[in-house]
Design a protein around this motif. Structure first.
Motif, PDB file in Angstrom:
ATOM      1  N   LEU A  58      58.817 -25.881 -22.362  1.00  0.00           N
ATOM      2  CA  LEU A  58      57.835 -26.400 -23.305  1.00  0.00           C
ATOM      3  C   LEU A  58      56.704 -26.964 -22.465  1.00  0.00           C
ATOM      4  O   LEU A  58      56.925 -27.820 -21.611  1.00  0.00           O
ATOM      5  CB  LEU A  58      58.442 -27.481 -24.200  1.00  0.00           C
ATOM      6  N   LEU A  59      55.503 -26.444 -22.688  1.00  0.00           N
ATOM      7  CA  LEU A  59      54.319 -26.875 -21.945  1.00  0.00           C
ATOM      8  C   LEU A  59      53.345 -27.579 -22.863  1.00  0.00           C
ATOM      9  O   LEU A  59      53.192 -27.201 -24.021  1.00  0.00           O
ATOM     10  CB  LEU A  59      53.587 -25.666 -21.339  1.00  0.00           C
ATOM     11  N   LEU A  60      52.676 -28.574 -22.322  1.00  0.00           N
ATOM     12  CA  LEU A  60      51.556 -29.213 -23.009  1.00  0.00           C
ATOM     13  C   LEU A  60      50.325 -29.116 -22.117  1.00  0.00           C
ATOM     14  O   LEU A  60      50.431 -29.209 -20.895  1.00  0.00           O
ATOM     15  CB  LEU A  60      51.841 -30.690 -23.276  1.00  0.00           C
ATOM     16  N   GLY A  65      45.057 -37.251 -20.461  1.00  0.00           N
ATOM     17  CA  GLY A  65      46.389 -37.749 -20.754  1.00  0.00           C
ATOM     18  C   GLY A  65      46.888 -37.498 -22.171  1.00  0.00           C
ATOM     19  O   GLY A  65      48.038 -37.792 -22.480  1.00  0.00           O
ATOM     20  N   GLU A  66      46.033 -36.957 -23.048  1.00  0.00           N
ATOM     21  CA  GLU A  66      46.422 -36.715 -24.445  1.00  0.00           C
ATOM     22  C   GLU A  66      46.699 -35.233 -24.669  1.00  0.00           C
ATOM     23  O   GLU A  66      45.956 -34.380 -24.176  1.00  0.00           O
ATOM     24  CB  GLU A  66      45.302 -37.171 -25.389  1.00  0.00           C
ATOM     25  N   PRO A  67      47.734 -34.899 -25.458  1.00  0.00           N
ATOM     26  CA  PRO A  67      48.034 -33.489 -25.720  1.00  0.00           C
ATOM     27  C   PRO A  67      46.970 -32.857 -26.621  1.00  0.00           C
ATOM     28  O   PRO A  67      46.647 -33.390 -27.678  1.00  0.00           O
ATOM     29  CB  PRO A  67      49.390 -33.539 -26.420  1.00  0.00           C
ATOM     30  N   VAL A  68      46.410 -31.734 -26.162  1.00  0.00           N
ATOM     31  CA  VAL A  68      45.413 -31.012 -26.958  1.00  0.00           C
ATOM     32  C   VAL A  68      45.903 -29.624 -27.353  1.00  0.00           C
ATOM     33  O   VAL A  68      45.346 -28.998 -28.254  1.00  0.00           O
ATOM     34  CB  VAL A  68      44.049 -30.920 -26.241  1.00  0.00           C
ATOM     35  N   ALA A  69      46.947 -29.134 -26.675  1.00  0.00           N
ATOM     36  CA  ALA A  69      47.517 -27.822 -26.994  1.00  0.00           C
ATOM     37  C   ALA A  69      48.889 -27.730 -26.348  1.00  0.00           C
ATOM     38  O   ALA A  69      49.218 -28.512 -25.450  1.00  0.00           O
ATOM     39  CB  ALA A  69      46.611 -26.707 -26.500  1.00  0.00           C
ATOM     40  N   GLY A  70      49.666 -26.775 -26.790  1.00  0.00           N
ATOM     41  CA  GLY A  70      50.980 -26.600 -26.207  1.00  0.00           C
ATOM     42  C   GLY A  70      51.652 -25.347 -26.701  1.00  0.00           C
ATOM     43  O   GLY A  70      51.109 -24.609 -27.529  1.00  0.00           O
ATOM     44  N   GLY A  96      39.324 -22.122 -26.814  1.00  0.00           N
ATOM     45  CA  GLY A  96      40.077 -21.226 -25.955  1.00  0.00           C
ATOM     46  C   GLY A  96      41.371 -21.819 -25.432  1.00  0.00           C
ATOM     47  O   GLY A  96      41.986 -21.264 -24.518  1.00  0.00           O
ATOM     48  N   LEU A  97      41.803 -22.928 -25.997  1.00  0.00           N
ATOM     49  CA  LEU A  97      43.009 -23.593 -25.501  1.00  0.00           C
ATOM     50  C   LEU A  97      44.274 -22.785 -25.769  1.00  0.00           C
ATOM     51  O   LEU A  97      45.186 -22.757 -24.931  1.00  0.00           O
ATOM     52  CB  LEU A  97      43.133 -24.996 -26.092  1.00  0.00           C
ATOM     53  N   ALA A  98      44.332 -22.104 -26.902  1.00  0.00           N
ATOM     54  CA  ALA A  98      45.519 -21.299 -27.206  1.00  0.00           C
ATOM     55  C   ALA A  98      45.646 -20.154 -26.198  1.00  0.00           C
ATOM     56  O   ALA A  98      46.754 -19.829 -25.755  1.00  0.00           O
ATOM     57  CB  ALA A  98      45.457 -20.756 -28.628  1.00  0.00           C
ATOM     58  N   ARG A  99      44.528 -19.560 -25.822  1.00  0.00           N
ATOM     59  CA  ARG A  99      44.568 -18.509 -24.787  1.00  0.00           C
ATOM     60  C   ARG A  99      45.123 -19.076 -23.485  1.00  0.00           C
ATOM     61  O   ARG A  99      45.902 -18.422 -22.800  1.00  0.00           O
ATOM     62  CB  ARG A  99      43.167 -17.958 -24.532  1.00  0.00           C
ATOM     63  N   ARG A 100      44.700 -20.262 -23.152  1.00  0.00           N
ATOM     64  CA  ARG A 100      45.177 -20.902 -21.916  1.00  0.00           C
ATOM     65  C   ARG A 100      46.683 -21.161 -22.002  1.00  0.00           C
ATOM     66  O   ARG A 100      47.416 -20.916 -21.047  1.00  0.00           O
ATOM     67  CB  ARG A 100      44.402 -22.198 -21.677  1.00  0.00           C
ATOM     68  N   VAL A 101      47.146 -21.639 -23.146  1.00  0.00           N
ATOM     69  CA  VAL A 101      48.581 -21.894 -23.337  1.00  0.00           C
ATOM     70  C   VAL A 101      49.365 -20.590 -23.173  1.00  0.00           C
ATOM     71  O   VAL A 101      50.368 -20.545 -22.455  1.00  0.00           O
ATOM     72  CB  VAL A 101      48.864 -22.532 -24.714  1.00  0.00           C
TER      73      VAL A 101
END
Length: 169
Positions: A58-60, A65-70, A96-101
């Motif tokens: 499980l990645l965040l 320091g705050e979760p923005v995607a995972g 583009g955070l989902a692509r990065r995840v």
């Protein structure tokens, strides 16, 4: 010109308090789209399936320091990781955070020896369908059919050796 805040990728357990927004927002989103309480779907798999000893992770993505995607994967079979719980915080979409995840999960899966990634997404999640098509996943369904007649939409992607490297920004 201001630079974008740096993102940090962390591996966490489902019990980590930083995971709560992910699970809460996913459950709320599924419930809105499908008209029933979907929080049970999120807890369908035991938490330990998303840990290294069981073939998962499980990645965040953290920003300041705050979760923005995972997102996560679990062992589907000896050669296949199954992506689950891909999420972008509602206040951080369209970046583009989902692509990065997805790229981080693919890299991690390849690094653990998986050769294939499999996933399903719901028929009322066109954003997810678009994400997987745009990131090289092969649909295992008729893309011309009405998604509501199919049910969960399955996708796969074969992992290459280059995925063991960190994704380019």
């Amino acid at each position: 010109m201001t630079s974008a805040p740096e993102l940090t990728v962390v591996q966490v357990l489902v019990s980590d308090p930083r995971v709560r927004p992910l699970l809460r927002e996913l459950g709320d989103e599924y419930s809105r789209r499908y008209g029933r309480d979907a929080h049970a779907e999120i807890s369908r798999y035991p938490d330990d399936e998303f840990t290294a000893p069981h073939g998962g992770v499980l990645l965040l993505l953290l920003e300041r320091g705050e979760p923005v995607a995972g997102g996560a994967f679990r062992r589907y079979d000896a050669a296949t990781a199954e992506l689950k719980r891909i999420w972008t915080h509602s206040a951080h979409r369209r970046r583009g955070l989902a692509r990065r995840v997805v790229a981080e999960l693919e890299r991690e899966a390849a690094g653990r020896g998986y050769r294939r990634v499999y996933l399903t997404t719901g028929p009322r999640q066109p954003e997810a369908r678009g994400l997987y098509l745009a990131t090289g996943y092969t649909p295992l369904f008729d893309t011309e059919a009405d998604p509501e007649t199919i049910g969960p939409l399955p996708f796969e992607k074969h992992l290459g050796k280059h995925l063991g490297e960190a994704p380019k920004q």
